[in-house]
Write a protein that holds these residues in place. Sequence first.
Motif, PDB file in Angstrom:
ATOM      1  N   PHE A 233       0.853  -1.186   0.359  1.00 19.14           N
ATOM      2  CA  PHE A 233      -0.322   0.193  -0.056  1.00 19.14           C
ATOM      3  C   PHE A 233       0.544   1.087  -0.165  1.00 19.14           C
ATOM      4  CE2 PHE A 233      -2.851  -3.339   1.441  1.00 19.14           C
ATOM      5  CZ  PHE A 233      -4.019  -3.072   0.530  1.00 19.14           C
ATOM      6  N   LYS A 234       2.638   1.218   0.928  1.00 19.72           N
ATOM      7  CA  LYS A 234       3.218   2.198   0.751  1.00 19.72           C
ATOM      8  C   LYS A 234       3.102   3.027  -1.171  1.00 19.72           C
ATOM      9  CE  LYS A 234       4.583   1.262   5.007  1.00 19.72           C
ATOM     10  NZ  LYS A 234       6.174   1.168   5.828  1.00 19.72           N
ATOM     11  N   THR A 235       3.743   1.607  -2.064  1.00 17.32           N
ATOM     12  CA  THR A 235       3.978   1.737  -3.048  1.00 17.32           C
ATOM     13  C   THR A 235       3.006   1.402  -4.428  1.00 17.32           C
ATOM     14  OG1 THR A 235       4.589  -0.531  -3.745  1.00 17.32           O
ATOM     15  CG2 THR A 235       6.013   0.902  -2.871  1.00 17.32           C
ATOM     16  N   ASN A 236       2.070   1.365  -4.208  1.00 14.08           N
ATOM     17  CA  ASN A 236       0.728   0.636  -4.613  1.00 14.08           C
ATOM     18  C   ASN A 236       1.528  -0.024  -5.749  1.00 14.08           C
ATOM     19  OD1 ASN A 236      -0.937   2.686  -3.082  1.00 14.08           O
ATOM     20  ND2 ASN A 236      -0.651   4.700  -4.783  1.00 14.08           N
ATOM     21  N   GLU A 237       1.730  -1.207  -5.313  1.00 15.10           N
ATOM     22  CA  GLU A 237       2.241  -2.298  -6.230  1.00 15.10           C
ATOM     23  C   GLU A 237       1.342  -3.686  -5.725  1.00 15.10           C
ATOM     24  OE1 GLU A 237       6.606  -1.022  -8.093  1.00 15.10           O
ATOM     25  OE2 GLU A 237       6.669  -2.011  -5.808  1.00 15.10           O
ATOM     26  N   LEU A 238       1.751  -4.381  -7.084  1.00 18.58           N
ATOM     27  CA  LEU A 238       0.696  -5.663  -6.673  1.00 18.58           C
ATOM     28  C   LEU A 238       2.118  -6.585  -6.824  1.00 18.58           C
ATOM     29  CD1 LEU A 238      -2.296  -6.890  -5.436  1.00 18.58           C
ATOM     30  CD2 LEU A 238      -2.774  -6.713  -7.672  1.00 18.58           C
ATOM     31  N   ARG A 239       2.176  -7.670  -6.690  1.00 21.67           N
ATOM     32  CA  ARG A 239       2.986  -9.325  -6.275  1.00 21.67           C
ATOM     33  C   ARG A 239       2.219 -10.049  -7.042  1.00 21.67           C
ATOM     34  NH1 ARG A 239       8.541  -9.462  -8.795  1.00 21.67           N
ATOM     35  NH2 ARG A 239       8.789 -11.506  -8.503  1.00 21.67           N
ATOM     36  N   ILE A 240       2.459 -10.412  -8.742  1.00 17.55           N
ATOM     37  CA  ILE A 240       1.060 -12.339  -9.049  1.00 17.55           C
ATOM     38  C   ILE A 240       2.477 -12.560  -8.883  1.00 17.55           C
ATOM     39  CG2 ILE A 240      -0.217 -12.141 -11.164  1.00 17.55           C
ATOM     40  CD1 ILE A 240      -0.739  -8.764 -11.504  1.00 17.55           C
ATOM     41  N   ASN A 241       2.442 -13.914  -8.349  1.00 17.90           N
ATOM     42  CA  ASN A 241       3.378 -14.657  -8.768  1.00 17.90           C
ATOM     43  C   ASN A 241       2.616 -16.232  -8.631  1.00 17.90           C
ATOM     44  OD1 ASN A 241       2.402 -15.187  -5.786  1.00 17.90           O
ATOM     45  ND2 ASN A 241       4.168 -13.828  -4.898  1.00 17.90           N
ATOM     46  N   ARG A 263       5.255 -11.514 -11.490  1.00 17.49           N
ATOM     47  CA  ARG A 263       5.403 -10.108 -12.253  1.00 17.49           C
ATOM     48  C   ARG A 263       4.676  -8.755 -10.996  1.00 17.49           C
ATOM     49  NH1 ARG A 263       0.872 -12.382 -14.753  1.00 17.49           N
ATOM     50  NH2 ARG A 263      -1.247 -10.904 -14.323  1.00 17.49           N
ATOM     51  N   THR A 264       5.057  -8.226 -10.991  1.00 14.78           N
ATOM     52  CA  THR A 264       5.111  -6.992 -10.208  1.00 14.78           C
ATOM     53  C   THR A 264       4.556  -5.871 -11.016  1.00 14.78           C
ATOM     54  OG1 THR A 264       6.378  -7.362  -8.046  1.00 14.78           O
ATOM     55  CG2 THR A 264       5.395  -5.717  -8.322  1.00 14.78           C
ATOM     56  N   ILE A 265       2.966  -4.779 -10.302  1.00 13.65           N
ATOM     57  CA  ILE A 265       2.323  -3.785 -11.190  1.00 13.65           C
ATOM     58  C   ILE A 265       2.342  -2.978 -10.437  1.00 13.65           C
ATOM     59  CG2 ILE A 265       1.533  -5.679 -13.178  1.00 13.65           C
ATOM     60  CD1 ILE A 265      -1.500  -5.531 -11.938  1.00 13.65           C
ATOM     61  N   LYS A 266       1.687  -1.890 -10.926  1.00  9.63           N
ATOM     62  CA  LYS A 266       1.458  -1.110 -10.342  1.00  9.63           C
ATOM     63  C   LYS A 266      -0.299  -0.486 -10.803  1.00  9.63           C
ATOM     64  CE  LYS A 266       5.090   2.329  -8.981  1.00  9.63           C
ATOM     65  NZ  LYS A 266       5.164   3.138  -7.388  1.00  9.63           N
ATOM     66  N   MET A 272      -6.781   1.070  -4.692  1.00 10.26           N
ATOM     67  CA  MET A 272      -6.149   0.673  -4.121  1.00 10.26           C
ATOM     68  C   MET A 272      -6.437   0.625  -2.836  1.00 10.26           C
ATOM     69  SD  MET A 272      -3.297  -1.579  -4.752  1.00 10.26           S
ATOM     70  CE  MET A 272      -2.034  -1.142  -3.570  1.00 10.26           C
ATOM     71  N   THR A 273      -6.964   2.157  -2.363  1.00 14.51           N
ATOM     72  CA  THR A 273      -8.189   2.504  -1.780  1.00 14.51           C
ATOM     73  C   THR A 273      -9.098   1.867  -0.903  1.00 14.51           C
ATOM     74  OG1 THR A 273      -6.974   4.711  -1.602  1.00 14.51           O
ATOM     75  CG2 THR A 273      -9.112   4.434  -0.805  1.00 14.51           C
ATOM     76  N   ILE A 274      -9.831   1.086  -2.288  1.00 17.11           N
ATOM     77  CA  ILE A 274     -10.848   0.479  -2.450  1.00 17.11           C
ATOM     78  C   ILE A 274     -10.404  -0.676  -1.260  1.00 17.11           C
ATOM     79  CG2 ILE A 274     -12.761  -1.127  -3.408  1.00 17.11           C
ATOM     80  CD1 ILE A 274     -12.635   1.660  -5.941  1.00 17.11           C
ATOM     81  N   LEU A 275      -9.225  -1.322  -1.924  1.00 16.74           N
ATOM     82  CA  LEU A 275      -8.740  -2.671  -1.143  1.00 16.74           C
ATOM     83  C   LEU A 275      -8.018  -2.227   0.157  1.00 16.74           C
ATOM     84  CD1 LEU A 275      -6.646  -4.085  -4.260  1.00 16.74           C
ATOM     85  CD2 LEU A 275      -8.780  -4.923  -3.362  1.00 16.74           C
TER      86      LEU A 275
END
Length: 390
Positions: A233-241, A263-266, A272-275
């Motif tokens: 939540f700090k960098t607004n990134e998502l790790r998909i593994n 992969r990591t996506i922005k 991110m607020t909704i999540l």
Amino acid sequence: MAKKRVSPIKDYTLKNGEKRYEFPVYLGIDPLTGKQMRTMKRGFKTKKEAELELARIKLAIANGTYHKERAETYQEIYDLWVKHYEKTVEESTFVKTTGIFKNHILPAMGDYKIEKINVDVCQKHIDEWAEKLKKFRTVKSYASKVLVFAMKRGYIQTNPFTLVDMPTKASKKDAVGEEEKIENFYTREQLKKFLSCLEKESNYKAYALFRLLAFSGMRKGEALALTWNDLNFKTNELRINKALSRGKDNQLYVKSTKTGVARTIKMDEKTMTILKEWKKKQKQDYLVLGFNTMQPKQLVFSNEQNEYLQPTKTRKWILHVQNKYDLGTITTHGLRHTHCSLLFEAGASLKEVQDRLGHSDVQTTMNIYAHVTKKAKEEAIMKFASYIEM
């Protein structure tokens, strides 16, 4: 009173309705492994034929002259091949493949003598599959693998499947399928309306999930396997593994992503607020159910037992909203197509879209790009006609 002997000979029915007979045979102890050896003889057209073969085998075994023949039928070669194949693929792929063999290939070819299968036989079944199956090329590919296996082990010299003429004319089912595939996405306006309607509902979990799918382009299985420690939540990134999939006995399990590459996506701020809001609601809702959701490996989207959410659940959710608000119908996977399409409209490059969606083959990305380009051309002529006003 003498006990009535139960015959080991059983009947079974082919897909075309014809009856066949089979029986198991005990072959003694394998001197190499010390284990019992058994085999199944099948494909007999009459019970009498099966009885005669069973009697012949019993006599040969009693005299010590019986030696198990090499695999003779397509079914027997398949039984050898599938043991090796299982070790080379993901469990979910194995389940899908064996389903194709069970439903389409083995009923058609299982009883054929392997050396008698020629190009005419293969052509006949290719044509039949093409008539009724959209993915008949996939069926042909798997049917051919067994014959490749037979070639490598010296059962046959050539693979007749390589000589068939593949049907090129699309069946009605095929044409309908392609049309549905092309239309399985929302425009920018349709997506905004869909999410707006979803937000009005009381199912915040569904709203957070569909918002994530639409704004990340993730595959559904990837989203359902997400844990909170995959989100930053700090960098607004998502790790998909990883991804949720279905394996043997219909059980859900987590495997690697479809391409096997993480992969990591922005992500955008609002999603991110909704999540983040869903994480708070999840904590409250699941505490009532007796679950502590503050563990690092807590699933982002779980069921009422805090276990994997059934993938079929999303279809019920999306159809409910579409029907209630009279929206255009797309599947859950259609949100991935939507994300891809709108990325191109927003000006993203082919490479950027490929990397974000995790496409291993750029052709997949290009197919969607071609559709977006077509849509842009159609809009261009409409703008031109509107401007000229003629």
